[in-house]
Design an enzyme around this catalytic site. Structure first.
Site, PDB file in Angstrom:
ATOM      1  N   GLY A 122      46.048 -34.342 -39.792  1.00 50.21           N
ATOM      2  CA  GLY A 122      45.806 -33.558 -40.633  1.00 50.21           C
ATOM      3  C   GLY A 122      44.944 -33.452 -41.865  1.00 50.21           C
ATOM      4  O   GLY A 122      45.807 -32.572 -42.902  1.00 50.21           O
ATOM      5  N   SER A 125      39.775 -33.389 -40.719  1.00 44.31           N
ATOM      6  CA  SER A 125      38.256 -33.540 -40.151  1.00 44.31           C
ATOM      7  C   SER A 125      37.463 -32.923 -39.235  1.00 44.31           C
ATOM      8  O   SER A 125      36.862 -33.470 -38.817  1.00 44.31           O
ATOM      9  CB  SER A 125      38.925 -35.090 -39.282  1.00 44.31           C
ATOM     10  OG  SER A 125      39.975 -35.131 -38.014  1.00 44.31           O
ATOM     11  N   ASP A 170      41.135 -25.575 -45.203  1.00 46.91           N
ATOM     12  CA  ASP A 170      40.277 -26.595 -44.821  1.00 46.91           C
ATOM     13  C   ASP A 170      38.637 -26.358 -45.395  1.00 46.91           C
ATOM     14  O   ASP A 170      38.232 -27.720 -45.964  1.00 46.91           O
ATOM     15  CB  ASP A 170      40.404 -26.975 -43.876  1.00 46.91           C
ATOM     16  CG  ASP A 170      42.106 -27.130 -43.530  1.00 46.91           C
ATOM     17  OD1 ASP A 170      42.751 -26.619 -44.315  1.00 46.91           O
ATOM     18  OD2 ASP A 170      42.453 -27.490 -42.551  1.00 46.91           O
TER      19      ASP A 170
END
Length: 393
Positions: A122, A125, A170
């Site tokens: 989480g 990656s 992200d």
């Protein structure tokens, strides 16, 4: 370079790498499951990430190698590509496909990837791999994209090539991260502010539950759909584009429009969490770590009870943290369903925290967590100087 990557590249390809890049992972300090709901998030880049070393080849072949995985595909250059099962190289392959579909002329490339982010933890990656690949292609082939363009390309790859309905947080965090600063990002407008994060005598502990979860196979997409359903119901009376266009006070006035109790709980979390990010940004800016810690504890409780994306592993970590006076706050981070938690821990008590948490966690879960201390680091960039000096990072 870290892990002797230049030598490993030479061993694999029998030639030296010409370029080196690094893209970090990220943790989200607060503002979970907000990015696809048009609200505010507060991620930061960490000092773990993905390294990519490259050199051109004359065979018109993309060669994918990783020190983390056994797959070693050699894929000829062609007009477009499709996802190939669940293999790791789909992430860089999807980026290459996007560049080709945009009309860019690419050439064969030898690539070596290495990531020190725990896979499935989480800590993003996948975003790290996507962004480092996009950054490298943009640099090597002079395609002229801005950093924000690369973020949008990477998100598109995750959504359309990989098949995960993630928001943009992200990719944005690992690209735009700044050392010792958190990012307050508006996921609708993409306006952001870098907030100085003076943690004083505290450090950021990252606790991996060691229960991997795969986003495509999890209930992540289900939560996205539930939020879309909540938005549709509220839009019967309010002209809004996202759940986060309203605050908690307004939600109380219109929550009756959401007739399904589960969907109402999902919306309540999203809207209240968005409000918490604003309060957390103020707390950090004013060096009020006590208030910041209280807010991240509250965030975890909401993710557990309203959004239901936690689990016994993550809850056990936070449960222990609340008993330790050296911890200012803790919560799950990322999509949930396993993965990682974060905690603000007094630096001189980190070793004791790690030992006690590991013992407590193992007694309840049956295996140990992995516990790291991290700094807040910079976003994606080149690291060619290490190809010349050979220094160990």
């Amino acid at each position: 370079m870290k892990y002797g990557l230049p030598q490993k590249f030479n061993d694999i390809y029998n030639k030296a790498a010409e370029n080196a890049y690094f893209c970090p992972g990220r943790v989200n300090l607060i503002g979970e499951h907000i990015d696809y709901n048009g609200g505010l998030v507060m991620p930061c880049a960490i000092t773990f990430g993905t390294y990519l070393l490259t050199a051109p080849n004359n065979e018109g072949v993309f060669r994918f190698r990783s020190l983390n995985f056994n797959d070693k595909p050699d894929i000829p250059l062609q007009p477009n590509y499709q996802k190939d099962g669940d293999s790791w190289f789909n992430y860089p392959l999807g980026v290459i496909d996007h560049f080709l579909n945009d009309g860019h002329q690419l050439q064969g490339l030898n690539m070596l990837f290495y990531g020190d982010i725990p896979i499935g933890s989480g800590l993003s990656s996948s975003a790290s791999i996507e962004v480092v690949t996009a950054f490298a292609l943009n640099d090597i082939f002079n395609t002229g994209y801005s950093l924000l363009d690369l973020v949008k390309i990477s998100k598109s790859v995750e959504n359309n090539f990989i098949g995960v309905n993630c928001g943009i947080m992200d990719q944005f965090a690992v690209a735009f991260g700044e050392k010792n600063k958190a990012i307050v990002l508006n996921c609708d407008t993409l306006e952001y502010e870098a907030v100085k994060s003076n943690l004083g005598n505290y450090i950021l502990a990252i606790i991996n539950t060691n229960k991997p979860r795969k986003l495509v196979e999890s209930k992540y997409n289900e939560r996205v759909q539930e939020c879309q359903a909540a938005l549709k119901m509220i839009k019967e009376e309010l002209d809004i584009n996202y759940l986060c266009d309203i605050d908690a006070f307004t939600f109380k006035q219109y929550k009756h429009l959401i007739t399904n109790e589960t969907i109402r709980k999902r919306a309540k979390h999203v809207i209240e969490e968005n409000d918490r990010v604003k309060l957390a940004a103020d707390a950090l800016a004013n060096n009020n770590l006590f208030e910041f810690g209280r807010l991240i504890y509250t965030s975890h409780d909401s993710l557990r009870d309203l959004y239901e994306v936690s689990g016994i592993e993550l809850d056990t970590i936070v449960e222990y943290a609340k008993t330790n006076p050296g911890v200012a706050g803790a919560r799950m981070t990322g999509a949930g369903f396993g993965g990682c938690a974060i905690a603000l821990v007094k630096q001189d008590e980190f070793d004791n925290f790690s030992l006690e948490l590991s013992t407590y966690y193992t007694s309840k879960i049956g295996y140990a967590p992995s516990i790291y201390d991290s700094m807040i680091g910079d976003g994606v960039g080149t690291c060619n100087e290490y190809l010349i000096t050979g220094d160990q990072l």
